[in-house]
Design an enzyme around this catalytic site. Structure first.
Site, PDB file in Angstrom:
ATOM      1  N   HIS A 156      29.477  51.541  36.490  1.00  0.00           N
ATOM      2  CA  HIS A 156      29.594  52.472  35.367  1.00  0.00           C
ATOM      3  C   HIS A 156      28.360  52.271  34.477  1.00  0.00           C
ATOM      4  CE1 HIS A 156      31.320  53.985  31.555  1.00  0.00           C
ATOM      5  NE2 HIS A 156      32.268  54.558  32.270  1.00  0.00           N
ATOM      6  N   ASP A 195      33.432  43.497  35.325  1.00  0.00           N
ATOM      7  CA  ASP A 195      33.879  44.620  34.508  1.00  0.00           C
ATOM      8  C   ASP A 195      35.260  44.998  35.027  1.00  0.00           C
ATOM      9  OD1 ASP A 195      34.524  47.106  33.552  1.00  0.00           O
ATOM     10  OD2 ASP A 195      32.676  48.095  34.211  1.00  0.00           O
ATOM     11  N   GLN A 224      38.998  48.907  35.402  1.00  0.00           N
ATOM     12  CA  GLN A 224      39.967  49.432  36.379  1.00  0.00           C
ATOM     13  C   GLN A 224      40.733  48.278  37.025  1.00  0.00           C
ATOM     14  OE1 GLN A 224      40.310  52.658  36.405  1.00  0.00           O
ATOM     15  NE2 GLN A 224      38.420  53.099  35.279  1.00  0.00           N
ATOM     16  N   LYS A 231      42.822  51.834  28.804  1.00  0.00           N
ATOM     17  CA  LYS A 231      43.109  52.133  30.210  1.00  0.00           C
ATOM     18  C   LYS A 231      44.342  51.359  30.691  1.00  0.00           C
ATOM     19  CE  LYS A 231      38.512  53.500  31.771  1.00  0.00           C
ATOM     20  NZ  LYS A 231      37.604  53.477  30.633  1.00  0.00           N
ATOM     21  N   CYS A 239      30.163  58.768  34.479  1.00  0.00           N
ATOM     22  CA  CYS A 239      29.292  57.742  33.902  1.00  0.00           C
ATOM     23  C   CYS A 239      28.736  56.838  34.994  1.00  0.00           C
ATOM     24  CB  CYS A 239      30.022  56.910  32.834  1.00  0.00           C
ATOM     25  SG  CYS A 239      30.564  57.886  31.444  1.00  0.00           S
TER      26      CYS A 239
END
Lengths: 165, 415
Positions: B132, B209, B212, B235, B373
């Site tokens: 991303h 990261d 998700q 999220k 993104c």
């Protein structure tokens, strides 16, 4: 599975003329011996349209063309823009964009748009008015105006522009 | 180790779960809302909404300051949220859990503090091709500031990351490996355990990261053997404006502060200021108090569910969506790596994703269209944009059917 009936605003947005220009864009190329060229970016979706033009010493847009990747709306808008402005004085581009922009945001109707531009662009307004279906889809107005921003930047001697300004 | 969530035999009551999410009852354009964009931001259960309302209505004051009851109550709730996060990701210490305004800020924090301190000219930072923008641009800023080198591990065309290819970009100059736990575009679950081994073998740190990953995977930061793990609250069914930076305590202790201000100091004189220990050192100013409490409530909510059953439900949704999408003429799936999470990108021949999303919206179906993104990844995949349907614990098989029906309608309109 049977598809549900379409809503009227979708039919208005994706009418035949838009889909035609979207799928078979006119003047999809780089203008030979262009005097200016600019890329328009829509950072929201990543679409890019590069407009090139050849302006004569007397200020006439001898040829306008474009290349790029985009949705049906932005490609159709670029295609119709190139058809409308080829052979017009470069100064007509600003007025025509004003008319198209206000049509797309729902500020004016076709007759009012015709009053903004020179009389010989009346037929072009009738065609470009097909873009005004975006007025029901506010986030898509930028798709319709992207190639116009690129053209005006090009005529201003700039090489880059964005819908985010 | 990245523990697999055990298969559950319990039936998963998705109707009961859906009843917890008030927004799912609404209509869009006169159609039942079909929300398939949870990878961008998830909807909130009433337990989270109620916790936020309760905090503002009954327990609100600034934290870490007032010697009065309300401030103590707010501070306790804020710090209780930190403990909920700690337990959720199995961090060794509360001091390792830093509240930020989001995952983007958490990555920027690491780049600006740890990066500026420990990365020198010629050092290498390794990311992957699936990142991303939030895990690309902060490292480019670091590169521009320090003269370090950014190296990119490749992605295979099915969206998987080949660890032997990955190994080729790791070397003695690698100081940091910063990768997605799960790709937001492709759903690929990265081989983070092998990546951790590669990184640590050359003495590099590993940042994951987890935006998700925290949603779809079981996250135990100690088991994952990473050094930094970041994610955002919104999220994970929590509010916006809150994110988490987890880092090993010794790293946080060695890092300079990110921003100066109130709450991050030990003592201040005009001559010299000393810092508070982590996590306060990184939480200058009034923090997102109620957002943290809301994130805590989201974690409480998830803990009431059988997460193995949630995982099984999500993978069933994904399998059904992949099969159904593949049957629509002209559709090409983007991202088919084995074991992937419930995120599916696709393109439809002759229809731009933006036009698709507009038509789908009129059927009440919310999908993401665009570059997600991840413009460099789009370039590698040879597309400018994709359409992405992402599935969450509240989605149903009927909603997959609604997506397919809307796509067929889009073909009528656009083709």
């Amino acid at each position: 599975m049977k598809a549900a009936p379409l809503t009227d605003d979708l039919r208005t947005l994706y009418q035949e003329v838009i889909l035609d220009h979207g799928k078979s864009p006119r003047n999809f190329r780089v203008v030979e011996h262009h005097t200016c060229k600019a890329q328009g970016n829509n950072p929201m979706c990543g679409d890019k349209v590069t407009v090139s033009a050849r302006v004569s010493p007397t200020g006439v847009l001898e040829d306008v063309a474009f290349e790029g990747k985009g949705c049906a709306i932005s490609i159709a808008s670029a295609s119709m823009m190139s058809e409308a402005l080829s052979g017009q004085p470069a100064t007509a581009a600003h007025k025509l964009f004003e008319a198209v922009h206000d049509l797309c945001t729902g500020k004016i109707d076709t007759d009012q748009a015709k009053a903004i531009v020179a009389p010989d662009l009346g037929d072009s307004i009738d065609k470009l008015a097909s873009l005004s279906g975006v007025r029901q889809f506010p986030v898509r107005v930028k798709c319709a105006t992207l190639p116009w921003h690129a053209l005006l930047s090009c005529l201003d001697g700039k090489s880059q522009t964005t819908t985010e300004k | 180790m990245n523990k697999a969530i055990p298969k559950s035999q319990l039936p998963y009551d998705v109707a009961k779960v859906r009843a917890d999410f008030p927004i799912l009852a609404r209509e869009v354009h006169g159609k039942k809302l079909v929300y398939l964009d949870s990878a961008a931001s998830a909807q909130k259960p009433k337990q989270v909404i109620d916790a936020i309302t309760r905090a503002y209505s009954h327990e609100y004051a600034n934290v870490h300051r007032g010697a009065y009851y309300l401030s103590e109550t707010a501070t306790a709730a804020y710090e209780a949220a930190r403990e909920k996060v700690r337990k959720f990701i199995n961090a060794a210490s509360l001091k390792e859990v830093v509240f930020t305004k989001g995952a983007t800020e958490a990555i920027n924090l690491v780049a600006a503090t740890w990066g500026r301190t420990f990365i020198k000219a010629g050092d290498e930072v390794v990311i992957t091709a699936v990142e991303h923008h939030s895990n690309i641009v902060p490292w480019q800023l670091l590169r521009d500031a320090t003269g370090c080198v950014l190296r990119i591990a490749p992605v295979a065309l099915d969206g998987s990351i080949d660890i032997s290819e990955f190994a080729k970009v790791i070397g003695p100059k690698t100081k940091l490996v910063a990768v997605a736990h799960v790709s937001n575009v492709l759903g690929t679950v990265l081989p983070v355990q092998e990546i951790a081994e590669l990184a640590h073998a050359v003495g590099a740190k590993l940042l994951l990261d987890g935006c998700q990953g925290i949603v779809h995977e079981h996250v135990d930061v100690q088991d994952l053997d990473c050094d930094f793990y970041v994610f955002s609250g919104h999220k994970l069914y929590g509010p916006t404006g809150i994110g988490i930076l987890w880092a090993r305590l010794e790293l946080l202790e060695a890092m300079p502060p990110y921003q100066g201000g109130g709450d991050m100091i030990d003592s201040v004189t005009f001559a010299k200021t000393t810092w508070a220990p982590p996590p306060a050192k990184f939480e200058a100013g009034t923090p997102p108090i109620v957002q943290a409490i809301g994130l805590g409530a989201a974690i409480d909510y998830l803990n009431t569910l059988d997460r193995a059953a949630v995982a099984a439900h999500e993978s069933a949704l994904l399998r059904y969506a992949m099969t159904s999408l593949a049957q629509v003429p002209g559709i090409r799936l983007i991202g088919t790596a084995p074991g992937k999470a419930a995120v599916q990108s696709f393109v439809m021949e002759g229809a731009h994703p933006h036009d698709l999303a507009t038509v789908l919206d009129r059927s009440g179906v919310c999908v993401r269209a665009g570059h997600h993104c991840a413009q460099p990844l789009m370039e590698i995949l040879g597309v400018t944009a994709t359409t992405r349907a992402s599935f969450a614990l509240y989605n149903t098989m009927d909603e997959v059917d609604a997506l397919i029906a809307a796509l067929r309608k889009a073909q009528e309109v656009l083709l």
